[in-house]
Scaffold this motif. Structure first.
Motif, short mmCIF file in Angstrom:
data_model
loop_
_atom_site.label_atom_id
_atom_site.label_comp_id
_atom_site.label_asym_id
_atom_site.label_seq_id
_atom_site.Cartn_x
_atom_site.Cartn_y
_atom_site.Cartn_z
N GLN A 1 0.83 -1.20 0.00
CA GLN A 1 0.00 0.00 0.00
C GLN A 1 0.87 1.26 0.00
O GLN A 1 0.57 2.24 -0.69
CB GLN A 1 -0.94 -0.02 1.20
CG GLN A 1 -2.03 -1.09 1.09
CD GLN A 1 -2.85 -1.25 2.35
OE1 GLN A 1 -2.31 -1.22 3.47
NE2 GLN A 1 -4.15 -1.41 2.20
N LYS A 2 1.94 1.25 0.77
CA LYS A 2 2.86 2.40 0.80
C LYS A 2 3.56 2.58 -0.55
O LYS A 2 3.74 3.71 -1.03
CB LYS A 2 3.89 2.22 1.90
CG LYS A 2 3.31 2.26 3.31
CD LYS A 2 4.39 1.93 4.35
CE LYS A 2 3.81 1.87 5.75
NZ LYS A 2 4.84 1.45 6.75
N LEU A 3 3.95 1.46 -1.18
CA LEU A 3 4.60 1.54 -2.49
C LEU A 3 3.66 2.12 -3.54
O LEU A 3 4.06 2.95 -4.37
CB LEU A 3 5.08 0.15 -2.91
CG LEU A 3 6.23 -0.46 -2.11
CD1 LEU A 3 6.43 -1.92 -2.51
CD2 LEU A 3 7.52 0.32 -2.32
N ILE A 4 2.40 1.70 -3.51
CA ILE A 4 1.42 2.21 -4.48
C ILE A 4 1.25 3.72 -4.31
O ILE A 4 1.15 4.46 -5.29
CB ILE A 4 0.06 1.49 -4.29
CG1 ILE A 4 0.17 0.03 -4.75
CG2 ILE A 4 -1.04 2.21 -5.08
CD1 ILE A 4 -1.04 -0.82 -4.36
N ALA A 5 1.22 4.18 -3.07
CA ALA A 5 0.98 5.60 -2.79
C ALA A 5 2.18 6.48 -3.14
O ALA A 5 2.07 7.71 -3.09
CB ALA A 5 0.61 5.77 -1.32
N THR A 6 3.30 5.86 -3.50
CA THR A 6 4.54 6.59 -3.76
C THR A 6 4.94 6.43 -5.22
O THR A 6 5.34 5.34 -5.63
CB THR A 6 5.67 6.06 -2.85
OG1 THR A 6 5.22 6.06 -1.49
CG2 THR A 6 6.92 6.91 -2.99
#
Length: 357
Positions: free
Chosen positions: A17-22
Motif C-alpha cells: 500500500q505504501k509503495l502504491i501511494a509513492t
C-alpha cells in the motif's frame, strides 16, 4: 494468535500500500527505495543500496554454497489515460487492492521480501539467499538488476517475481527491436515516380508479414515478428525519400538474439538495424529441483511471451509470482489480497522443498 507467517503477510500488504501511494516511474524510484530500506530496518536485516536497488543476504550466507536470487522490481510504467481511479490511492474493494504497480510487480515484490525475511535466520540451508528489489525494469534501463550483477556473488539460480498466477514460467521469450528503412526516390507529387518509397514498403510489409523462423520451441512456440510502427513523409505534395519501420521480434529459446539479427539482416528486403541484442530468451530446465518443488505443490509449467529482468540473467531462472499478467499496464490495475497471501505461502512452501532437504 498471529503466527510469524501471518504477520509477514499483513506487513507485506501494508508495504505494498505504501509503495502504491509513492510514485516510482522508471529512473525515479528513490522514494520507494527508501520504503524498502525501512522494511529491512524494521526487521533488523543488514542491507545495501546501489542507486535505487536495495538488496540483502541471508544471515548465514556461506561463500562455499550455491546462491539463489529472489528478484522483483519496484518501478512502474506511467498510468494510462483510461484510469477511472486514482492510480496512487491504494484502496480495497471486494478483496481487490487497487493502484498502479499493485499487480506489476508490487505484489510479487512484497511477497518475495516477506519470503526472504521468513528464511533470513535459517541455518543449514543448501543455498544462500539474496533478495534484490531493483529499479528500471519497465524501461530496461542501465541502473537496474543488470547493474547489480557485477557486484553480487555468482548467482546459480533465480526466481524473478512477475505475475504468473503462481504458476511456473520455465521459459521467457527474448526481445529484439529493429529499425528498418525502405528507400525510394524523393520527388514532387505532381510528377511521375516509379520508385515511391511508400509503395515500395508494401512489398516489404508483406515480406515481414509472411516471414517465419524455422525453429519452434516446445515451451515458447514460434518466434513472433510484428511490425509495430511506420512513419514517412512531411507534407502532402512531396514523395518522401524513405519509410521508417519498427519491427518487434519476440525470440524463443531456440535462437539467441545475435542469430536472429544475422538472419533478418541477411534476408530482409530493406535496411535493418537492431537497437540492442542483450535481451535474450531465458529458461530453466523443467527437471530442475526448484521447478520440481513447485510442481509437487500442483503448480503448472508454461512459457511466458512477456519480457522481464530474467533477460539480464545468465543463470537458470524461474518466473513466478502472485497476480495475473493480463492486468499488467492496464487501467485501474489491481491485485487480490488473497493472491498475495497465497503467493507468500506458496513461495515459502516451494523454497522449503528446495532449500531444506
Amino acid at each position: 494468535m498471529i503466527t510469524e507467517q501471518n504477520l509477514l503477510i499483513k506487513k507485506a500488504i501494508e508495504l505494498l500500500q505504501k509503495l502504491i501511494a509513492t510514485p516510482s516511474f522508471s529512473s525515479e524510484e528513490d522514494m520507494t527505495a527508501q520504503l524498502l530500506e525501512n522494511w529491512f530496518h524494521e526487521f533488523d536485516i543488514p542491507y545495501k543500496r546501489v542507486n535505487n536497488n536495495v538488496y540483502a543476504f541471508n544471515k548465514c550466507f556461506d561463500e562455499d554454497k550455491p546462491t539463489l536470487l529472489l528478484n522483483s522490481h519496484h518501478d512502474t510504467v506511467k498510468p494510462n489515460e483510461a484510469y477511472t481511479k486514482d492510480p496512487f490511492d491504494p484502496h480495497v474493494e471486494d478483496g481487490k487492492l487497487f493502484g498502479l504497480g499493485s499487480n506489476d510487480a508490487g505484489g510479487c515484490l512484497v511477497s518475495l521480501i516477506a519470503t526472504f525475511t521468513y528464511f533470513y535466520e535459517y541455518r543449514n540451508l543448501n543455498h544462500n539467499i539474496i533478495i534484490a528489489a531493483t529499479a528500471e525494469e519497465e524501461s530496461s534501463g542501465g541502473k537496474g538488476l543488470n547493474s547489480l550483477l557485477t557486484i553480487l556473488p555468482e548467482i546459480d539460480v533465480a526466481i524473478v517475481g512477475e505475475p504468473t498466477l503462481m504458476n511456473l514460467a520455465i521459459a521467457e521469450k527474448g526481445l529484439v527491436i529493429f529499425d528498418a528503412i525502405v528507400k525510394g526516390t524523393p520527388s514532387h507529387a505532381a510528377h511521375p515516380n516509379n520508385n515511391n518509397a511508400i509503395y515500395n514498403s508494401i512489398e516489404v510489409l508483406e515480406w515481414f508479414k509472411n516471414y517465419t523462423f524455422p525453429k519452434t520451441s516446445e515451451v515458447l512456440g514460434e518466434v513472433k515478428l510484428t511490425v509495430t510502427q511506420i512513419s514517412a513523409g512531411r507534407q502532402h505534395n512531396v514523395v518522401p525519400a524513405k519509410v521508417n519501420l519498427v519491427i518487434d521480434v519476440r525470440v524463443n529459446d531456440k535462437y539467441n538474439n545475435k542469430e536472429i539479427a544475422e538472419m533478418l539482416s541477411r534476408e530482409a528486403p530493406c535496411e535493418l538495424k537492431p537497437r540492442s541484442l542483450r535481451l535474450n530468451s531465458s529458461s530453466i530446465n523443467k527437471n530442475h529441483p526448484l521447478v520440481g518443488s513447485g510442481a509437487a505443490l500442483g503448480r503448472s509449467t508454461y512459457g511466458s511471451p512477456t519480457l522481464s529482468d530474467q533477460a539480464a540473467l545468465s543463470c537458470p531462472s524461474l518466473k513466478l509470482g502472485p497476480g495475473d499478467s493480463v492486468r499488467s499496464h492496464s487501467a485501474d490495475e489491481f491485485i487480490y489480497l488473497a493472491e498475495i497471501e497465497e503467493g507468500i505461502n506458496l513461495y515459502i512452501k516451494i523454497l522449503d522443498g528446495f532449500l531444506i532437504n
